[in-house]
Design a protein around this motif. Structure first.
Motif, short mmCIF file in Angstrom:
data_model
loop_
_atom_site.label_atom_id
_atom_site.label_comp_id
_atom_site.label_asym_id
_atom_site.label_seq_id
_atom_site.Cartn_x
_atom_site.Cartn_y
_atom_site.Cartn_z
N ARG A 264 -3.64 44.62 43.17
CA ARG A 264 -2.27 44.48 43.68
C ARG A 264 -1.99 43.06 44.12
NH1 ARG A 264 -3.44 49.61 46.02
NH2 ARG A 264 -3.94 48.59 48.01
N GLU A 265 -2.98 42.46 44.78
CA GLU A 265 -2.80 41.09 45.24
C GLU A 265 -2.67 40.13 44.06
OE1 GLU A 265 -2.36 37.97 47.92
OE2 GLU A 265 -2.26 40.15 48.20
N ALA A 266 -3.50 40.37 43.02
CA ALA A 266 -3.42 39.52 41.83
C ALA A 266 -2.06 39.69 41.14
CB ALA A 266 -4.55 39.85 40.86
N GLU A 267 -1.57 40.95 41.07
CA GLU A 267 -0.26 41.21 40.45
C GLU A 267 0.85 40.56 41.27
OE1 GLU A 267 2.51 42.63 37.73
OE2 GLU A 267 0.32 42.48 37.62
N ARG A 268 0.73 40.64 42.61
CA ARG A 268 1.75 40.01 43.46
C ARG A 268 1.76 38.50 43.26
NH1 ARG A 268 2.20 37.36 47.94
NH2 ARG A 268 -0.06 37.32 48.26
N GLN A 269 0.56 37.91 43.17
CA GLN A 269 0.50 36.46 42.95
C GLN A 269 1.07 36.09 41.57
OE1 GLN A 269 -3.55 35.28 43.58
NE2 GLN A 269 -3.51 35.63 45.79
N ARG A 270 0.79 36.95 40.56
CA ARG A 270 1.31 36.68 39.23
C ARG A 270 2.84 36.74 39.23
NH1 ARG A 270 3.17 39.33 35.06
NH2 ARG A 270 2.92 41.34 36.13
N GLN A 271 3.37 37.78 39.89
CA GLN A 271 4.83 37.90 39.95
C GLN A 271 5.45 36.74 40.73
OE1 GLN A 271 5.64 41.75 41.60
NE2 GLN A 271 4.97 42.87 39.78
N ALA A 272 4.76 36.33 41.82
CA ALA A 272 5.28 35.20 42.59
C ALA A 272 5.27 33.92 41.75
CB ALA A 272 4.45 35.01 43.86
N ALA A 273 4.19 33.74 40.95
CA ALA A 273 4.13 32.56 40.09
C ALA A 273 5.22 32.61 39.03
CB ALA A 273 2.75 32.48 39.43
N GLU A 274 5.47 33.80 38.44
CA GLU A 274 6.53 33.92 37.44
C GLU A 274 7.90 33.66 38.06
OE1 GLU A 274 6.12 37.77 35.76
OE2 GLU A 274 4.36 37.25 34.51
N GLN A 275 8.10 34.20 39.28
CA GLN A 275 9.38 33.97 39.95
C GLN A 275 9.57 32.50 40.27
OE1 GLN A 275 11.77 36.21 40.38
NE2 GLN A 275 13.11 34.62 41.23
N ALA A 276 8.48 31.84 40.69
CA ALA A 276 8.58 30.41 40.98
C ALA A 276 8.90 29.63 39.71
CB ALA A 276 7.27 29.91 41.59
N GLU A 277 8.31 30.05 38.57
CA GLU A 277 8.60 29.38 37.32
C GLU A 277 10.06 29.62 36.90
OE1 GLU A 277 7.88 27.07 33.94
OE2 GLU A 277 6.81 27.32 35.84
N ARG A 278 10.53 30.84 37.10
CA ARG A 278 11.93 31.12 36.78
C ARG A 278 12.88 30.30 37.67
NH1 ARG A 278 10.00 36.54 36.17
NH2 ARG A 278 10.58 37.02 38.34
N ASP A 279 12.52 30.21 38.95
CA ASP A 279 13.36 29.42 39.86
C ASP A 279 13.36 27.95 39.44
OD1 ASP A 279 13.85 31.74 41.22
OD2 ASP A 279 12.37 31.33 42.82
#
Length: 270
Positions: free
Chosen positions: A150-165
């Motif tokens: 879950r933590e790895a998935e959260r970090q992945r989603q956060a990284a994707e969101q940061a890239e989208r931003d």
């Protein structure tokens, strides 16, 4: 008297000693017998004819002492040599013998039936407890793995969101290229010119306009000139004073740029 004779008198012969001790013992014995007899009750005793005890003294011949040395030579005392000191050797160290004892065979006594049953019950309880601990450990490990996933998935989603931003910011900072029909004026430009500025003929100009997310014009550049520089500058100043409505896509405002043509006509009134 010579020294040798004096030494002989001072040291009596052992045989004489033995004779004297024997005589003294006999006399003491007789005296004891007489003392006992004197204290016994008087009884009529038969007269015993007994010869009296005869004691005979025996003279023991002694060895003749050696003749004295001649008077001309003085008698030197014998010097006995000093005894050499004896070296006392330490007693030898006797090492104790190590006797290895044979291990006694461990003969287990048969346990009572009740004790064996109690041991089986205790072993079963311990085995169940170990199984429960293993299951609990497996559950903890599974929960830890899931938490890590879950933590790895959260970090992945956060990284994707940061890239989208980041891409959105880049897109937001990059002006959209629009046509003249995609933009609308909130305050249109009003260029002021005269026929003399046009120099006797109609003229046209095309300018490139850049605006921010609020629609405010940030830059104006002449793309196609009127041929009169002073007239071009009047049109640019008029466009800079105007304003567009914000350009939005999906509710998000973006900066933009567009080319805007202007037709400059002669005034018939002169």
């Amino acid at each position: 008297m010579s020294q040798s004779s004096t030494a002989t008198m001072q040291t009596p012969n052992p045989m004489k000693k033995k004779v004297i001790i024997a005589l003294v013992s006999v006399l003491v014995g007789h005296m004891g017998v007489l003392f006992a007899i004197s204290h016994m009750k008087v009884s009529e005793l038969k007269k015993i004819d007994k010869e009296p005890l005869k004691v005979r003294f025996v003279q023991i011949k002694e060895d003749a002492p050696p003749p004295p040395p001649p008077p001309s030579e003085p008698v030197k005392p014998k010097v006995q040599p000093k005894p050499e000191p004896k070296v006392v050797e330490p007693p030898p160290v006797v090492k104790p013998k190590i006797i290895a004892e044979k291990p006694k065979p461990n003969i287990e006594k048969p346990k009572p039936v009740v004790e064996q049953q109690d041991n089986r019950i205790e072993q079963q309880r311990l085995e169940q407890q170990r199984q429960q601990e293993r299951l609990a450990q497996q559950q903890r490990e599974q929960q830890l793995r899931e938490q890590q996933q879950r933590e790895a998935e959260r970090q992945r989603q956060a990284a994707e969101q940061a890239e989208r931003d980041r891409l959105a910011r880049e897109q937001a900072s990059k002006p959209r290229s629009l046509s003249a029909g995609q933009i609308s004026w909130a305050r249109s430009p009003r260029p002021s010119y005269t026929n003399s500025d046009l120099k006797g003929s109609d003229r046209s100009i095309v300018v490139s306009i850049e605006a921010d997310t609020n629609g405010s014009i940030t830059n104006v550049r002449v793309v196609r000139s009127t041929g009169i520089d002073a007239l071009d500058q009047k049109i640019v100043r008029a466009v800079r004073g105007a304003k567009f409505r914000p350009y939005k896509e999906n509710g998000v405002a973006y900066p933009f740029k567009a080319e805007q043509p202007f037709e400059l006509k002669l005034n018939s009134n002169g």
